[in-house]
Write a protein that holds these residues in place. Structure first.
Motif, PDB file in Angstrom:
ATOM      1  N   UNK A  34       0.821  -1.209   0.000  1.00  0.00           N
ATOM      2  CA  UNK A  34       0.000   0.000   0.000  1.00  0.00           C
ATOM      3  C   UNK A  34       0.857   1.262   0.000  1.00  0.00           C
ATOM      4  N   UNK A  35       1.977   1.245   0.694  1.00  0.00           N
ATOM      5  CA  UNK A  35       2.864   2.413   0.700  1.00  0.00           C
ATOM      6  C   UNK A  35       3.386   2.689  -0.710  1.00  0.00           C
ATOM      7  N   UNK A  36       3.689   1.651  -1.439  1.00  0.00           N
ATOM      8  CA  UNK A  36       4.158   1.825  -2.818  1.00  0.00           C
ATOM      9  C   UNK A  36       3.016   2.307  -3.703  1.00  0.00           C
ATOM     10  N   UNK A  37       1.869   1.649  -3.610  1.00  0.00           N
ATOM     11  CA  UNK A  37       0.721   1.990  -4.459  1.00  0.00           C
ATOM     12  C   UNK A  37       0.224   3.410  -4.236  1.00  0.00           C
ATOM     13  N   UNK A  97       4.849  13.611   3.559  1.00  0.00           N
ATOM     14  CA  UNK A  97       4.075  12.644   2.768  1.00  0.00           C
ATOM     15  C   UNK A  97       2.883  12.096   3.548  1.00  0.00           C
ATOM     16  N   UNK A  98       2.365  12.861   4.475  1.00  0.00           N
ATOM     17  CA  UNK A  98       1.322  12.370   5.372  1.00  0.00           C
ATOM     18  C   UNK A  98       0.032  11.972   4.659  1.00  0.00           C
ATOM     19  N   UNK A  99      -0.362  12.686   3.631  1.00  0.00           N
ATOM     20  CA  UNK A  99      -1.595  12.338   2.914  1.00  0.00           C
ATOM     21  C   UNK A  99      -1.471  10.935   2.334  1.00  0.00           C
ATOM     22  N   UNK A 100      -0.356  10.656   1.678  1.00  0.00           N
ATOM     23  CA  UNK A 100      -0.134   9.327   1.112  1.00  0.00           C
ATOM     24  C   UNK A 100      -0.026   8.255   2.180  1.00  0.00           C
TER      25      UNK A 100
END
Length: 163
Positions: free
Chosen positions: A90-93, A139-142
């Motif tokens: 999920x972090x990558x996607x 990068x909090x939103x992601x």
């Protein structure tokens, strides 16, 4: 002095000649597990987060000598064979990283948050649950989107295995 530790599923006897060695330094310098990062070295940034006996800890604050018999999970132990964990994928996607320095700690904290039954549906609960992990790039939103996606994926897997 030696400690018997289970690290990423493997039992290891580790000689501890200095009782002041932190878990972070043991992992990085003695065992070559460099995923956990030394950010602030004061437990304030979360870059060194690992899971010890099912609980997330800032490894820079824990003396390795206090962990005899502990089960330690690092970022290197999350993937199974060639399959990333739900959180890693999920972090990558969701592009939940920029420079990547904090990412291992973020992923470990997110993994623990979900394992603890954190409310992945509520962005505010995610932000609260992940508040010990800082991202200098913002990068909090992601990151929140990735935790939600991983939560959905894990719930789907759980429902599928229960059927």
């Amino acid at each position: 002095m030696a400690s018997l530790l289970t690290i990423n599923g493997a039992r290891r006897e580790v000689a501890l000649d200095d009782p002041r060695v932190t878990l972070l330094d043991l992992l990085r310098e003695r065992l070559g597990l460099t995923g956990a990062k030394k950010g602030c070295d004061r437990g304030q940034c979360g870059a060194c987060t690992v899971i010890v006996d099912g609980r997330r800890v800032n490894s820079c604050l824990v003396l390795a000598a206090t962990l005899d018999g502990a089960d330690i999970l690092t970022i290197e132990g999350l993937a199974r064979c060639d399959t990333l964990s739900a959180v890693q994928a999920a972090f990558i996607e969701h592009d939940a990283l920029q420079c990547g320095f904090c990412t291992p700690g973020q992923i470990m904290s997110a993994t623990a948050f979900l394992d603890e039954g954190g409310d992945w549906r509520d962005p505010e609960r995610i932000r609260e649950g992940m508040s010990g992990n800082l991202c200098r790039c913002g990068a909090y939103v992601g990151i929140v989107e990735a935790v939600q996606a991983a939560g959905r994926r894990l719930e789907t897997q759980k429902l599928g295995s229960a059927a």
